[in-house]
Design an enzyme around this catalytic site. Structure first.
Site, PDB file in Angstrom:
ATOM      1  N   GLU A   1      33.556  41.329  41.721  1.00 47.74           N
ATOM      2  CA  GLU A   1      33.012  41.788  40.442  1.00 47.74           C
ATOM      3  C   GLU A   1      32.317  43.135  40.581  1.00 47.74           C
ATOM      4  O   GLU A   1      31.367  43.276  41.332  1.00 47.74           O
ATOM      5  CB  GLU A   1      32.035  40.754  39.878  1.00 47.74           C
ATOM      6  CG  GLU A   1      32.770  39.624  39.178  1.00 47.74           C
ATOM      7  CD  GLU A   1      31.871  38.453  38.847  1.00 47.74           C
ATOM      8  OE1 GLU A   1      30.811  38.338  39.468  1.00 47.74           O
ATOM      9  OE2 GLU A   1      32.256  37.664  37.972  1.00 47.74           O
TER      10      GLU A   1
ATOM     11  N   THR B   1      25.399  32.564  28.363  1.00 46.98           N
ATOM     12  CA  THR B   1      26.029  31.240  28.234  1.00 46.98           C
ATOM     13  C   THR B   1      25.940  30.748  26.799  1.00 46.98           C
ATOM     14  O   THR B   1      24.959  30.987  26.123  1.00 46.98           O
ATOM     15  CB  THR B   1      25.338  30.210  29.155  1.00 46.98           C
ATOM     16  OG1 THR B   1      23.956  30.479  29.199  1.00 46.98           O
ATOM     17  CG2 THR B   1      25.927  30.294  30.542  1.00 46.98           C
TER      18      THR B   1
ATOM     19  N   ASN C   1      27.281  40.380  35.485  1.00 45.94           N
ATOM     20  CA  ASN C   1      26.624  39.089  35.675  1.00 45.94           C
ATOM     21  C   ASN C   1      25.340  38.912  34.881  1.00 45.94           C
ATOM     22  O   ASN C   1      24.860  37.792  34.732  1.00 45.94           O
ATOM     23  CB  ASN C   1      26.366  38.848  37.161  1.00 45.94           C
ATOM     24  CG  ASN C   1      27.648  38.493  37.865  1.00 45.94           C
ATOM     25  OD1 ASN C   1      28.235  37.460  37.598  1.00 45.94           O
ATOM     26  ND2 ASN C   1      28.109  39.389  38.732  1.00 45.94           N
TER      27      ASN C   1
ATOM     28  N   THR D   1      40.741  35.355  35.985  1.00 43.22           N
ATOM     29  CA  THR D   1      39.616  35.333  35.040  1.00 43.22           C
ATOM     30  C   THR D   1      39.166  36.790  34.848  1.00 43.22           C
ATOM     31  O   THR D   1      39.826  37.514  34.117  1.00 43.22           O
ATOM     32  CB  THR D   1      38.485  34.403  35.539  1.00 43.22           C
ATOM     33  OG1 THR D   1      38.146  34.746  36.871  1.00 43.22           O
ATOM     34  CG2 THR D   1      38.945  32.953  35.473  1.00 43.22           C
TER      35      THR D   1
ATOM     36  N   THR E   1      35.023  32.106  41.784  1.00 50.09           N
ATOM     37  CA  THR E   1      35.949  31.047  42.189  1.00 50.09           C
ATOM     38  C   THR E   1      37.176  31.657  42.830  1.00 50.09           C
ATOM     39  O   THR E   1      37.765  32.597  42.314  1.00 50.09           O
ATOM     40  CB  THR E   1      36.386  30.202  40.982  1.00 50.09           C
ATOM     41  OG1 THR E   1      35.340  29.316  40.639  1.00 50.09           O
ATOM     42  CG2 THR E   1      37.613  29.356  41.321  1.00 50.09           C
TER      43      THR E   1
ATOM     44  N   LYS F   1      43.563  34.200  42.952  1.00 54.11           N
ATOM     45  CA  LYS F   1      42.627  34.800  41.982  1.00 54.11           C
ATOM     46  C   LYS F   1      41.249  34.801  42.649  1.00 54.11           C
ATOM     47  O   LYS F   1      40.960  33.971  43.510  1.00 54.11           O
ATOM     48  CB  LYS F   1      42.607  34.050  40.657  1.00 54.11           C
ATOM     49  CG  LYS F   1      42.109  32.659  40.677  1.00 54.11           C
ATOM     50  CD  LYS F   1      40.714  32.367  40.184  1.00 54.11           C
ATOM     51  CE  LYS F   1      40.067  33.425  39.367  1.00 54.11           C
ATOM     52  NZ  LYS F   1      38.590  33.113  39.318  1.00 54.11           N
TER      53      LYS F   1
END
Lengths: 397, 397
Positions: B270, B397, B392, B147, B184, B173
């Site tokens: 991240e 969204t 982040n 991702t 994830t 990942k």
């Protein structure tokens, strides 16, 4: 109950002051709270196993739960300072007692600031000797306990209890240090109510669970955290007994003072731009409701989403899922403000314009309904911002 | 044991490929691992109570611990998608089984990506039908599961076990999503060794504790995490039995593969610029050693200090103190690299020039000696940076 303007010295028989002793470059760094008579006292301390020296000294002073004065310095935490640090904290206590002409064991000591540095005792001694309660400046105490806090934190309330006016004042410092090391929380509450030290300790321990322990800035627990409550009885009310009207009123005062200070600390977290309040309802029990609320408000992903003003319910439900409470993953309802985002864990459409306005505010309320019980709990935190990283990364030890 | 160049399809009898189905704009987003024969399988899943639909489907497929193929999509997590999401995950399994002409219950399914969005099933179906294992591109599988990862993560090792060459490959990942929602973790391990599914599961469960479960990027646990191990036995070695030389060798291979993938995930957190390794020694037991290591590496204050290249031992000892293990707060030794910062919890002088070089590196090792026992444990994480907040906070969204 009334909220009034005032200071930590507003309750009868208390005085307080603060000054610049020289631990910090320019700002006030030493303060004292004093009661005309020894006060019944209650305290809770950091659960960190690495405790600063003043924690040990105050615990010893608290053996009989009578405290007449509190001396606090900011700038140096006196943590990880070994035997010398302990001797220095004891010396700070003794110097204060001598200067105020009271018994050493009635003096509580608190410190906040950089870890691993010894207190400059000549500076401390000179500072203590300058304390002049005849010409007190109580607000200077509120300032003297701050580190990187951007504002003082205080609240004063009054209430009629059994015909007497009871006053309760609280002052706190939160999440930030001159040299940022961790979010040390110090809170002091004074009241002129007559109440036994044991009942006071019971109330403090209970209310700490739902207020001070329900705030989180970055999840780190300081070596120096302390909440200290002094009740000197000078309002001359009949002694407050458990499960009476007077008790209920006192409890409500204490709840408001504690919750207000806790929220002020959360809102003034390092680099924070928003206060986040998470309310969990429909939980099996209160402990789990508080646990879930604290996990949500402590999630770095939720905190960055709130900074970004994004209604990211995926991150919120994720935190609910790993909180470790009883949960039915298919039954979760969720709101931000009054806009429902999830019903039985499924996305709902909402008014984006209203949501945008809600997320732009300085206080954001997230509500989660677990729909498996009838208990609720709250937690408070702040957003995670560039400024947090800056404050904590750019400082060099 | 040898580390070799290779892919998840390097062990005998495995093939793999990946392609762009259309869930992401341009990048590969669908991949398949296939074994010529059903493989003995072991799996561990997220402990989050809110689990994505593919977790349920894979758990059901794993009832008999035989898996012949794995289908993975990135872009959409298929989490919080209700009954439709579950039906879609089942459909993804069935489509893969039909296309590969194998039994549906031998197909495992994994997804990673945005939460609360349904899988675009036409896109998924068209993608699965394009899978061509005759013209496999195994490295494309490594890419298809990513991702916001900045690099693929893989390791392949070989070892002689009882006269046969055993190959083991791992691909993973990590921490980041196209639309960042949470970190994830997906990891797949293939091997041609002959080993029972039960022993495989025991090894996976055990090694997960010291590898995958010892990494932390931001403390959030995803709805989709999964580690899946396939052993198809085509190396035709004698079946590996517990507590034999062959077992020890297999265990060492599995440890290296798991730990390497775990570190690659931590390093690619991240916004991360550094891998942080925390080793705790002198603990009462291994569980507590790992707990303390993970608390230190997970502390936002330690993470920001490492980003700032600051040897801030105060934040480290603070995290040790609140980790909740047995600790003697006066006995802690600490090193960053080979420079000792604390001896029995007291600051030591160190070479600042060497420390500066140590902290400038891409990997920083922190060692904590609790000096109360003989057990040790490690954890891995990354620094907390402006980029983490940006990734982040700026996503909507």
């Amino acid at each position: 109950m009334q909220i009034i303007e005032g200071t930590i010295a507003s309750p009868k028989g208390f005085s307080a002051t603060g000054l610049h002793a020289g631990l910090k470059k320019e700002k006030k760094d030493l303060g004292v709270i004093y009661s005309e008579v020894p006060a019944n006292a209650a305290a809770v301390y950091t659960t960190n196993q690495v405790k600063a020296a003043p924690i040990y000294v105050t615990k010893e002073a608290m053996a009989d739960q009578k405290i007449q004065a509190v001396v606090v310095n900011s700038g140096v935490a006196n943590a990880c300072t070994g035997k010398i640090g302990l001797a220095n904290a004891q010396e700070m206590q003794a110097l204060t007692a001598t200067h105020l002409k009271i018994v050493k064991d009635t003096v509580a000591v608190a410190s906040t600031g950089v870890i691993g540095k010894q207190l400059p005792m000549e500076t401390i001694e000179a500072g203590i000797n300058q304390i002049d309660l005849q010409h007190q400046e109580p607000y200077a105490f509120h300032q003297a306990i701050l580190t990187t806090d951007t504002a003082t934190k205080e609240i004063v309330v009054t209430e009629e209890i059994n015909g007497q006016t009871i006053t309760m004042a609280g002052v706190a410092k939160g999440s930030g240090m001159i040299h940022p090391n961790m979010a040390t929380m110090l809170a002091f509450v004074t009241t002129d109510a007559q109440i036994s030290e044991d009942l006071l300790q019971e109330i403090l321990a209970d209310k700490t669970e739902t207020t001070f322990n329900q705030i989180t800035v970055d999840g780190d627990t300081s070596t120096n955290d302390m909440v200290l409550v002094l009740a000197n009885g000078l309002a001359e009310n009949p002694v407050i007994e458990k499960n009476t009207d007077a008790y209920a009123k006192f409890l409500a005062m204490f709840q408001l003072v504690s919750e207000t200070l806790a929220k002020m600390i959360a809102k003034d977290g390092e680099g924070a731009t928003k206060l986040i309040e998470v309310q969990v309802v429909g939980a099996l029990n209160e402990t789990e409701a508080r646990l879930v609320a604290k996990k949500v408000v402590g999630s770095s992903l939720v905190k960055t989403a709130m900074f970004g003003e994004d209604p990211n319910w995926g991150r919120i439900i994720c935190a609910v899922g790993y909180a470790g409470s009883h949960t039915d993953p298919g039954k979760i309802d969720m709101w931000i403000g009054d806009q429902q985002l999830l019903k039985h864990s499924q996305p709902q459409s909402f008014d984006e314009a209203i949501m945008k306005q809600t997320l732009e505010k300085e206080k954001i309320c997230i509500t989660v309904d677990l729909n498996i019980g009838a208990q609720s709990g709250k937690a408070w935190g702040c957003d995670l911002t560039y400024k947090y990283v800056e404050v904590n990364a750019l400082y060099h030890t």
